[in-house]
Design a protein around this motif. Structure first.
Motif, PDB file in Angstrom:
ATOM      1  N   GLY A 101       0.839  -1.196   0.000  1.00 50.62           N
ATOM      2  CA  GLY A 101       0.000   0.000   0.000  1.00 50.62           C
ATOM      3  C   GLY A 101       0.867   1.236   0.000  1.00 50.62           C
ATOM      4  N   MET A 102       0.217   2.393  -0.093  1.00 43.96           N
ATOM      5  CA  MET A 102       0.944   3.652  -0.164  1.00 43.96           C
ATOM      6  C   MET A 102       1.826   3.890   1.065  1.00 43.96           C
ATOM      7  SD  MET A 102       0.584   5.303  -2.971  1.00 43.96           S
ATOM      8  CE  MET A 102      -0.326   4.946  -4.464  1.00 43.96           C
ATOM      9  N   VAL A 103       1.283   3.605   2.236  1.00 41.92           N
ATOM     10  CA  VAL A 103       2.045   3.835   3.464  1.00 41.92           C
ATOM     11  C   VAL A 103       3.302   2.976   3.491  1.00 41.92           C
ATOM     12  CG1 VAL A 103       1.978   3.707   5.985  1.00 41.92           C
ATOM     13  CG2 VAL A 103      -0.035   4.503   4.722  1.00 41.92           C
ATOM     14  N   ASP A 104       3.198   1.774   2.932  1.00 38.02           N
ATOM     15  CA  ASP A 104       4.344   0.866   2.913  1.00 38.02           C
ATOM     16  C   ASP A 104       5.505   1.401   2.083  1.00 38.02           C
ATOM     17  OD1 ASP A 104       3.074  -0.878   4.533  1.00 38.02           O
ATOM     18  OD2 ASP A 104       2.624  -2.380   3.008  1.00 38.02           O
ATOM     19  N   LEU A 105       5.225   2.361   1.204  1.00 32.83           N
ATOM     20  CA  LEU A 105       6.301   2.924   0.386  1.00 32.83           C
ATOM     21  C   LEU A 105       7.375   3.579   1.257  1.00 32.83           C
ATOM     22  CD1 LEU A 105       4.321   4.509  -2.594  1.00 32.83           C
ATOM     23  CD2 LEU A 105       5.754   2.463  -2.643  1.00 32.83           C
ATOM     24  N   LEU A 106       6.958   4.122   2.392  1.00 33.74           N
ATOM     25  CA  LEU A 106       7.923   4.758   3.293  1.00 33.74           C
ATOM     26  C   LEU A 106       8.834   3.723   3.949  1.00 33.74           C
ATOM     27  CD1 LEU A 106       5.666   7.478   4.960  1.00 33.74           C
ATOM     28  CD2 LEU A 106       7.432   7.817   3.220  1.00 33.74           C
ATOM     29  N   LYS A 107       8.406   2.457   3.928  1.00 32.44           N
ATOM     30  CA  LYS A 107       9.215   1.374   4.494  1.00 32.44           C
ATOM     31  C   LYS A 107       9.988   0.610   3.422  1.00 32.44           C
ATOM     32  CE  LYS A 107       5.446   0.647   7.822  1.00 32.44           C
ATOM     33  NZ  LYS A 107       4.450  -0.342   8.308  1.00 32.44           N
ATOM     34  N   LEU A 108       9.947   1.107   2.201  1.00 32.17           N
ATOM     35  CA  LEU A 108      10.552   0.408   1.072  1.00 32.17           C
ATOM     36  C   LEU A 108      12.076   0.483   1.158  1.00 32.17           C
ATOM     37  CD1 LEU A 108      10.150  -1.092  -1.611  1.00 32.17           C
ATOM     38  CD2 LEU A 108       9.932   1.126  -2.743  1.00 32.17           C
ATOM     39  N   SER A 109      12.682  -0.533   1.740  1.00 30.54           N
ATOM     40  CA  SER A 109      14.131  -0.515   1.975  1.00 30.54           C
ATOM     41  C   SER A 109      14.948  -0.636   0.703  1.00 30.54           C
ATOM     42  CB  SER A 109      14.507  -1.656   2.934  1.00 30.54           C
ATOM     43  OG  SER A 109      14.117  -2.919   2.402  1.00 30.54           O
ATOM     44  N   LEU A 110      14.289  -0.972  -0.404  1.00 26.12           N
ATOM     45  CA  LEU A 110      15.006  -1.093  -1.678  1.00 26.12           C
ATOM     46  C   LEU A 110      15.643   0.224  -2.096  1.00 26.12           C
ATOM     47  CD1 LEU A 110      15.559  -2.835  -4.298  1.00 26.12           C
ATOM     48  CD2 LEU A 110      13.442  -1.839  -5.198  1.00 26.12           C
ATOM     49  N   ILE A 111      15.006   1.343  -1.753  1.00 25.26           N
ATOM     50  CA  ILE A 111      15.496   2.644  -2.210  1.00 25.26           C
ATOM     51  C   ILE A 111      15.739   3.567  -1.020  1.00 25.26           C
ATOM     52  CG2 ILE A 111      14.356   2.457  -4.464  1.00 25.26           C
ATOM     53  CD1 ILE A 111      12.121   4.187  -3.470  1.00 25.26           C
ATOM     54  N   PRO A 112      16.619   4.559  -1.160  1.00 22.96           N
ATOM     55  CA  PRO A 112      16.915   5.489  -0.059  1.00 22.96           C
ATOM     56  C   PRO A 112      15.656   6.238   0.388  1.00 22.96           C
ATOM     57  CG  PRO A 112      18.515   5.711  -1.836  1.00 22.96           C
ATOM     58  CD  PRO A 112      17.431   4.829  -2.359  1.00 22.96           C
ATOM     59  N   VAL A 117      10.224   9.172  -0.340  1.00 25.64           N
ATOM     60  CA  VAL A 117       9.348  10.346  -0.202  1.00 25.64           C
ATOM     61  C   VAL A 117       8.990  10.891  -1.580  1.00 25.64           C
ATOM     62  CG1 VAL A 117       9.182  12.704   0.673  1.00 25.64           C
ATOM     63  CG2 VAL A 117      10.267  10.937   2.070  1.00 25.64           C
ATOM     64  N   ARG A 118       9.978  10.963  -2.452  1.00 23.64           N
ATOM     65  CA  ARG A 118       9.723  11.466  -3.816  1.00 23.64           C
ATOM     66  C   ARG A 118       8.779  10.528  -4.560  1.00 23.64           C
ATOM     67  NH1 ARG A 118      14.179  12.454  -8.665  1.00 23.64           N
ATOM     68  NH2 ARG A 118      12.758  13.567 -10.055  1.00 23.64           N
ATOM     69  N   LEU A 119       8.969   9.229  -4.365  1.00 25.68           N
ATOM     70  CA  LEU A 119       8.103   8.246  -5.007  1.00 25.68           C
ATOM     71  C   LEU A 119       6.666   8.387  -4.519  1.00 25.68           C
ATOM     72  CD1 LEU A 119       7.833   5.729  -6.823  1.00 25.68           C
ATOM     73  CD2 LEU A 119       8.432   4.341  -4.832  1.00 25.68           C
ATOM     74  N   LEU A 120       6.510   8.590  -3.222  1.00 25.84           N
ATOM     75  CA  LEU A 120       5.180   8.763  -2.648  1.00 25.84           C
ATOM     76  C   LEU A 120       4.498  10.005  -3.216  1.00 25.84           C
ATOM     77  CD1 LEU A 120       3.342   7.364  -0.592  1.00 25.84           C
ATOM     78  CD2 LEU A 120       4.271   8.892   1.162  1.00 25.84           C
ATOM     79  N   LYS A 121       5.250  11.094  -3.350  1.00 27.95           N
ATOM     80  CA  LYS A 121       4.696  12.325  -3.913  1.00 27.95           C
ATOM     81  C   LYS A 121       4.292  12.134  -5.372  1.00 27.95           C
ATOM     82  CE  LYS A 121       7.187  15.613  -0.946  1.00 27.95           C
ATOM     83  NZ  LYS A 121       8.223  16.680  -0.902  1.00 27.95           N
ATOM     84  N   LEU A 122       4.988  11.247  -6.040  1.00 24.77           N
ATOM     85  CA  LEU A 122       4.692  10.980  -7.448  1.00 24.77           C
ATOM     86  C   LEU A 122       3.440  10.115  -7.599  1.00 24.77           C
ATOM     87  CD1 LEU A 122       6.061  11.513 -10.252  1.00 24.77           C
ATOM     88  CD2 LEU A 122       7.130   9.274 -10.000  1.00 24.77           C
ATOM     89  N   LEU A 123       3.296   9.122  -6.705  1.00 25.65           N
ATOM     90  CA  LEU A 123       2.208   8.155  -6.852  1.00 25.65           C
ATOM     91  C   LEU A 123       0.890   8.608  -6.228  1.00 25.65           C
ATOM     92  CD1 LEU A 123       4.057   4.762  -6.226  1.00 25.65           C
ATOM     93  CD2 LEU A 123       3.430   5.800  -8.405  1.00 25.65           C
ATOM     94  N   LEU A 124       0.950   9.419  -5.177  1.00 28.47           N
ATOM     95  CA  LEU A 124      -0.283   9.831  -4.501  1.00 28.47           C
ATOM     96  C   LEU A 124      -1.273  10.539  -5.433  1.00 28.47           C
ATOM     97  CD1 LEU A 124       0.819  10.929  -0.907  1.00 28.47           C
ATOM     98  CD2 LEU A 124      -0.780   9.103  -1.525  1.00 28.47           C
ATOM     99  N   PRO A 125      -0.817  11.523  -6.240  1.00 29.84           N
ATOM    100  CA  PRO A 125      -1.771  12.171  -7.156  1.00 29.84           C
ATOM    101  C   PRO A 125      -2.403  11.186  -8.132  1.00 29.84           C
ATOM    102  CG  PRO A 125       0.235  13.463  -6.977  1.00 29.84           C
ATOM    103  CD  PRO A 125       0.519  12.154  -6.328  1.00 29.84           C
ATOM    104  N   LYS A 144       7.571   9.079 -19.033  1.00 27.48           N
ATOM    105  CA  LYS A 144       7.523  10.544 -18.977  1.00 27.48           C
ATOM    106  C   LYS A 144       7.744  11.022 -17.546  1.00 27.48           C
ATOM    107  CE  LYS A 144       6.274  14.708 -20.628  1.00 27.48           C
ATOM    108  NZ  LYS A 144       6.937  15.423 -21.741  1.00 27.48           N
ATOM    109  N   ILE A 145       7.261  10.239 -16.558  1.00 29.48           N
ATOM    110  CA  ILE A 145       7.399  10.663 -15.162  1.00 29.48           C
ATOM    111  C   ILE A 145       8.493   9.882 -14.422  1.00 29.48           C
ATOM    112  CG2 ILE A 145       4.973  11.323 -15.040  1.00 29.48           C
ATOM    113  CD1 ILE A 145       4.529   8.819 -13.292  1.00 29.48           C
TER     114      ILE A 145
END
Length: 448
Positions: A101-112, A117-125, A144-145
């Motif tokens: 889920g979206m919240v789990d993105l903050l726990k995504l250890s694969l990326i810094p 945070v940038r990924l979350l800002k991209l996917l939320l909209p 493109k994104i």
């Protein structure tokens, strides 16, 4: 008795359409050229293992189009499903949990963390957009994104595209990707859960649908090849069917539903000038399909307890490892384990035996590097190269409402369903969504 509605093809699109029509009291006849149901999703038995043609995962589980149809028919309890929720990435740094889920993105250890945070800002909209708004993005490529993102974040997108589309990010429309994110958003009524038929593959789903059609007094005939759809004075009047090389028969009908790729049907089933040539040329452009090399491996030991692992990074040819027997043991005999590994390839590579051999060898090396006991556990392998995994086109400008319409203006009684027709989603779910959209149109015609 009324003339039957002829449904050509007993794949997911044909069977879901036929089941909905039969449930509402219509006279339905399914004609399938092969000896079994399932179409391109049909599985096979090999050395007592059930092998999928591709990995037949059910996206969005109880929110999927297929499950929705089964539920509306009141037969969802007939299909036993196993959840697919133990998913991980594998990188040089080891295993990383796949976000559910979206919240789990903050726990995504694969990326810094900054990238998360940038990924979350991209996917939320995207996740909170409307389906209607995503149509405006159907001609925009996903890249493109993502083109200016760091390598680790791009690896995440590649893994998501492999799971959701069985393809690479550069082939995906931003609109189609956004609809996938919306459907996974619980705040929009979606789910990120996946499921897999406990009996193995979509054969289980097609069997349930086929049995329901027969219960509703519909007919299903296999080994029946439709040679021609007869259209006279802009109206469907029948079909010509063959059950052997030297035998043809005419079946009268005023309604035909074609449930295999429209770009194939338009060129095969009609007399010249029945369908406008410019229209056929337009639909022919949809004939771009995913090509993959995939290998089933049977093992004598369980090398991982996970269900799906995505190797990420440019160094890996293998894009997905699916531990089928970890999802449902019924696909394998006792004491054996089944996995399938796959990677998208160029269509030309599926015709080159040496290239396929090289890809398979590389995949085996990669799996061995992740799982050191793989080689000693291997019982047998079965490589396959597919040109036709998903008929649904995912490219920018060729998705959702840019696909084949369910009806051709000016021809009464002719309908098209399946993943090449107007619908969203991937593969079999797209085919079922097409049926949901088209069935009311067929009923309106029949009732009139």
């Amino acid at each position: 008795m009324s003339l039957p509605t002829i449904v050509i093809g007993a794949g997911v699109g044909g069977l879901t359409t036929g089941a909905m029509l039969a449930n509402n009291g219509h006279n339905v006849m399914i004609l399938e050229k092969s000896s079994k149901l399932g179409g391109r999703t049909a599985a096979m038995e090999y050395k007592n293992h059930i092998l999928d043609n591709g990995f037949h995962i059910m996206p969005f589980y109880k929110k999927s189009a297929i499950f929705t149809i089964l539920k509306n028919l009141g037969i969802e309890s007939r299909l036993k499903l196993a959840k697919v929720d133990d998913i991980a990435f594998y990188a040089e740094t080891g295993f990383h949990i796949y976000p559910k889920g979206m919240v789990d993105l903050l726990k995504l250890s694969l990326i810094p963390f900054k990238s998360r945070v940038r990924l979350l800002k991209l996917l939320l909209p995207l996740a909170f957009s409307s389906i209607e708004k995503t149509e405006l993005w159907d001609e925009i490529p996903l890249t493109k994104i993502t083109s200016d993102l760091d390598a680790d974040t791009n690896a995440f997108f590649e893994a998501v595209c492999m799971l959701a589309f069985a393809d690479t990010a550069d082939h995906i429309s931003l609109g189609e990707f956004a609809r996938t994110i919306i459907r996974a958003n619980p705040f929009k009524g979606g789910t990120s859960e996946f499921a897999y038929p406990d009996g193995g593959g979509y054969d289980s789903i097609c069997k349930v649908l086929g049995e329901f059609i027969l219960e509703k007094k519909g007919e299903i005939h296999t080994k029946q090849s439709v040679k021609k759809v007869i259209v006279e004075n802009s109206k469907v009047t029948g079909v010509v069917v063959s059950d052997s090389p030297n035998s043809e028969k005419f079946i009268e009908t005023n309604s035909v539903v074609i449930s295999y790729p429209a770009y194939t049907a338009l060129n095969q089933l009609f007399d010249e000038n029945v369908i406008d040539k410019k229209f056929v040329q337009k639909i022919d452009k949809l004939n771009k399909t995913t090509s993959v090399v995939e290998v089933h491996f049977a093992l004598n030991s369980q090398i991982d307890t996970r269900q799906v692992v995505f190797p990420v990074g440019d160094n890996y040819v293998t894009k997905g490892i699916f531990f089928i027997s970890n999802i449902t043991p019924s696909v394998s005999p006792k004491g054996e384990h089944l996995i399938i590994a796959g990677t998208p390839v160029l269509p030309s590579e599926t015709e080159d035996p040496e290239k396929i051999k090289s890809i398979v060898s590389k995949m085996k090396q990669e799996i061995s590097s992740i799982y050191p006991t793989f080689d000693s556990s291997l019982l047998w392998e079965r490589p396959m190269a597919w040109k036709l995994v998903e008929s649904v086109v995912k490219e920018p400008g060729k998705v959702w409402k840019s696909k084949m319409p369910h009806q051709i203006p000016g021809i009464d009684g002719l309908f098209f369903v399946g993943d090449s027709t107007v619908s969203y989603g991937i593969g079999t779910d797209s085919a079922a969504h097409s049926s949901i959209l088209c069935a009311p149109k067929i009923e309106s015609f029949l009732n009139s």
